[in-house]
Design a protein around this motif. Sequence first.
Motif, PDB file in Angstrom:
ATOM      1  N   SER A 448       0.952  -1.549  -0.174  1.00  0.00           N
ATOM      2  CA  SER A 448       0.069  -0.054   0.009  1.00  0.00           C
ATOM      3  C   SER A 448       1.346   1.112   0.142  1.00  0.00           C
ATOM      4  N   LEU A 449       0.623   2.367  -1.306  1.00  0.00           N
ATOM      5  CA  LEU A 449       1.771   3.286  -1.275  1.00  0.00           C
ATOM      6  C   LEU A 449       0.261   4.317   0.188  1.00  0.00           C
ATOM      7  N   VAL A 450      -0.607   4.275   0.283  1.00  0.00           N
ATOM      8  CA  VAL A 450      -0.788   5.897   0.999  1.00  0.00           C
ATOM      9  C   VAL A 450      -1.315   5.246   2.775  1.00  0.00           C
ATOM     10  N   GLY A 451      -0.587   3.960   2.816  1.00  0.00           N
ATOM     11  CA  GLY A 451      -0.905   3.138   3.776  1.00  0.00           C
ATOM     12  C   GLY A 451       0.021   4.349   4.783  1.00  0.00           C
ATOM     13  N   PRO A 452       1.052   4.620   4.703  1.00  0.00           N
ATOM     14  CA  PRO A 452       1.521   5.487   6.150  1.00  0.00           C
ATOM     15  C   PRO A 452       1.552   6.944   6.039  1.00  0.00           C
ATOM     16  N   ILE A 453       1.417   7.834   4.582  1.00  0.00           N
ATOM     17  CA  ILE A 453      -0.139   9.054   5.065  1.00  0.00           C
ATOM     18  C   ILE A 453      -1.650   8.500   5.662  1.00  0.00           C
ATOM     19  N   ALA A 454      -1.933   7.659   5.192  1.00  0.00           N
ATOM     20  CA  ALA A 454      -3.411   7.207   5.847  1.00  0.00           C
ATOM     21  C   ALA A 454      -3.432   6.724   7.441  1.00  0.00           C
ATOM     22  N   ASN A 455      -2.553   6.257   7.605  1.00  0.00           N
ATOM     23  CA  ASN A 455      -2.504   5.730   8.893  1.00  0.00           C
ATOM     24  C   ASN A 455      -2.246   6.997   9.311  1.00  0.00           C
ATOM     25  N   LEU A 456      -1.790   8.095   9.536  1.00  0.00           N
ATOM     26  CA  LEU A 456      -1.761   9.012  10.523  1.00  0.00           C
ATOM     27  C   LEU A 456      -3.217   9.883  10.977  1.00  0.00           C
ATOM     28  N   LEU A 457      -4.171   9.580   9.784  1.00  0.00           N
ATOM     29  CA  LEU A 457      -5.536   9.497  10.560  1.00  0.00           C
ATOM     30  C   LEU A 457      -6.864   8.547  11.012  1.00  0.00           C
ATOM     31  N   ILE A 458      -5.570   6.917  10.241  1.00  0.00           N
ATOM     32  CA  ILE A 458      -6.512   5.495  10.536  1.00  0.00           C
ATOM     33  C   ILE A 458      -6.393   5.126  11.808  1.00  0.00           C
ATOM     34  N   VAL A 459      -4.855   4.870  12.426  1.00  0.00           N
ATOM     35  CA  VAL A 459      -4.531   4.541  13.428  1.00  0.00           C
ATOM     36  C   VAL A 459      -5.014   5.566  14.453  1.00  0.00           C
ATOM     37  N   PRO A 460      -4.889   6.679  14.975  1.00  0.00           N
ATOM     38  CA  PRO A 460      -5.619   7.550  16.311  1.00  0.00           C
ATOM     39  C   PRO A 460      -7.174   7.548  15.988  1.00  0.00           C
ATOM     40  N   LEU A 461      -7.713   7.134  14.724  1.00  0.00           N
ATOM     41  CA  LEU A 461      -9.463   7.081  14.708  1.00  0.00           C
ATOM     42  C   LEU A 461      -9.450   5.626  15.624  1.00  0.00           C
ATOM     43  N   ALA A 462      -8.308   4.428  14.851  1.00  0.00           N
ATOM     44  CA  ALA A 462      -8.911   3.328  15.405  1.00  0.00           C
ATOM     45  C   ALA A 462      -8.547   2.788  16.602  1.00  0.00           C
ATOM     46  N   GLU A 463      -7.351   4.071  17.105  1.00  0.00           N
ATOM     47  CA  GLU A 463      -7.199   4.334  18.477  1.00  0.00           C
ATOM     48  C   GLU A 463      -8.631   4.116  19.607  1.00  0.00           C
ATOM     49  N   LEU A 464      -8.852   5.331  18.887  1.00  0.00           N
ATOM     50  CA  LEU A 464     -10.193   5.871  19.744  1.00  0.00           C
ATOM     51  C   LEU A 464     -11.612   5.313  19.865  1.00  0.00           C
ATOM     52  N   VAL A 465     -11.483   4.853  18.083  1.00  0.00           N
ATOM     53  CA  VAL A 465     -12.609   2.847  19.072  1.00  0.00           C
ATOM     54  C   VAL A 465     -12.123   1.738  19.028  1.00  0.00           C
TER      55      VAL A 465
END
Length: 761
Positions: A448-465
């Motif tokens: 995934s080429l967008v993974g490192p950038i997308a995870n900047l939002l995905i990881v905090p949201l996942a931790e919040l969930v």
Amino acid sequence: MRTKEMPDAASREDTARRSNFARAPLLLPALIFAAGCAWGAGSPALFWPSLATVAFWGALWLRNLSAQRSLLFFLGALFFVGVYGASFHRGWRPADDLRHLPQAKFGADCWWEGTIQSVPVEKERAGERTTTAIFAVRRAWLSGSWQSASGRALLEVRAAPVGGLTLSQRLWVRGALRRPGEPRNPGDPDWREILAVRHVAYRLKATWSDIRPLNPGSWLGRQIGMARRWASRLLRTGIESDPEAVALLLGMIYGQTGGLPAKTEEDFRLAGAYHVFAVSGQNVGAFLTVGLALLEAGRVSRWRWGWALFPAVAFYAFFSGGSASVGRAALLSSLVLAAWLIRRPVSLLNLWGACLLLFLALDPLSVQDVSLQLSFGVVLALLLLSGPLSRWMASPFVPDPFIPRSLLPRAARFLERVGGGFALLLGSSLAASIGALPFEIVHFHFVSLVGPIANLLIVPLAELVVTVGTLSLCLGALSSLLGVLLNNANWLFAHALLATVATAARLPAAGIAVGDPWTLLSGTPGLRLLFPATPLGSACLVRRQGKVLLIEAGERGVLLPRIDPIRRFYGWNWLDGAIRREGSSWRIAPRTPWGVEAAFAPMKQFSLTNTLCLQPVAYAFPKRGAVDAGTALLFTGKELPLFVLCLDPPSGVEAPSPRPGTIDLLLALGPAAATPRHRATLQGLWLSLGPSGALLGELDRKGTPRKVRSLGRSAVEVTLEPGRIQFRPYRQPPLSYAADPAQEDKGATSQTPSSPEGSVQ
């Protein structure tokens, strides 16, 4: 007067790095032992040589305990201990005797008695619930008598009620053993190897009416089942009308991913965010955070009483399925709590090495488990790389160290905090991506080429969930109103996560296929035709000089997803053309990125490369009636034998293979087989591919098939090179034939296309 110089930042960082490794004496032995296990897992023949080598290196180590070389001898002995242990478990460990039972074990009237040895996992697809678990067989009813048996099978029960199966439950199961499916296409998962890691050699499918429970299971198993049902009920409260959000919460809280739509799962893979469903350190961390916060709220020292969370962490590991990732996280967390109790400094690198050594000592073959590889690889990359990467990225935002912080303007302090937080998130995301990269390439052939950038939002949201979901489980049991409020808040976070993932997955070039390393090194000489088992007869993939052409004989919407694992295995990211037949005419689509829809236009001739041309032709089988014009594709190329591809000949034509839903390939073995009018005496080969399998026959001068043999139901690759034609069923030995390329001076059609590469007429 001598002054003591202050060390610069680089020297301080180097000193800290050396001290970290000095405090992690188990890191290097763990890596050496894992390398030995990986080597030994490949062949049981290494058992006796590795045992002798262990004795040799062990003797050298014992004789040189005080010498500086003792560490080298110890690591050498440890490496071959890993080889010895893995090879023993691979082939010399007392194996199950299910494979030695008579052939009656494959009959549907067999009864099996055994015990469930894993937490049952429920998945729901297309409205049908399936429960899977590891089933340890104790005895079997075969041919009218009970026989003792031992071994493990993957039990799959359809239409089982919720909570119908529990851990450690004894059952009678009626059904036939089935061997795990072999891969039929390049890129397909090899279930034999995947299940062999868990010491499973067979699958046992049954319906709930074929199950006879003999006891309710152990106390722990019943409690785990009750806890999973209780958690599912609490997490659904207030949001029952949105099954996708509920499935997302269940998957992220305790790994129950069965209810997610396939499209959502594919979006998470494209966005590089599927790790949020792997119950691991993130989930255990949220669980411990809530537990430690409760201790602090009760004015209890977490340093002294954190060990009280041991049973809760262990129960959560079983509750979430007991995968390698959650096992590693639970063990690592327990070791940290133990270090707090005995007031010892915590070195995460050393604890990582201890966890890996313990896992592999218990089961050396688990080194082949993809979940274990990803879990330990990502954590090691985070421990080693996240700090340096974050500091490097935050360096532009760090103010002058000689200026007191009280004199810094507010803008500089705000920029330092925001830039430092952003650098920490991006550094951690890049480190995790680097740690997962080699395993993604080897096992999934996709990055995934967008993974490192997308995870900047995905990881905090996942931790919040995960955190809000954990709070919902803890507080929802006390107050249903609190549970509803927390679940509705989590519903917003879950949809924000889904929207972020969907947006990242739809970006152009969100991910790229990375071919298997051995495939990339082997190259593609000559012309290759791959007929995938999707099923056979539905498509043909043509490869020549790095170009890929798809000839469709099935429904496009169904065909492309089935071919996707193949294109990832070979690393194809562009489709250089797609051809399909509509009625009696042929149509072609231009070059597009893989998976992008394109308009089809009428086709008269197409040049895939400068040395390969395709054109529709009228074809005839001598003494068998003519096939309608436009039902065949003629391939002409430099130094290639002449051949024709036919899609599903009309039912009224007496052809070598008049079966519906088939692809027929006819190849001329000599230059006399081709004429300017494309009629053939058919002294050549005939390959017929259909859902029932592939048939290969030799054609005489009258076009009559002889020496017809079956090639099975796996994918078939045809390689055409000057002087040779090779047929290779997937994972089987090839069949080779000699052939002469057609010559222009003997009246054959020109083998060199006159149109430029990629042109359509």
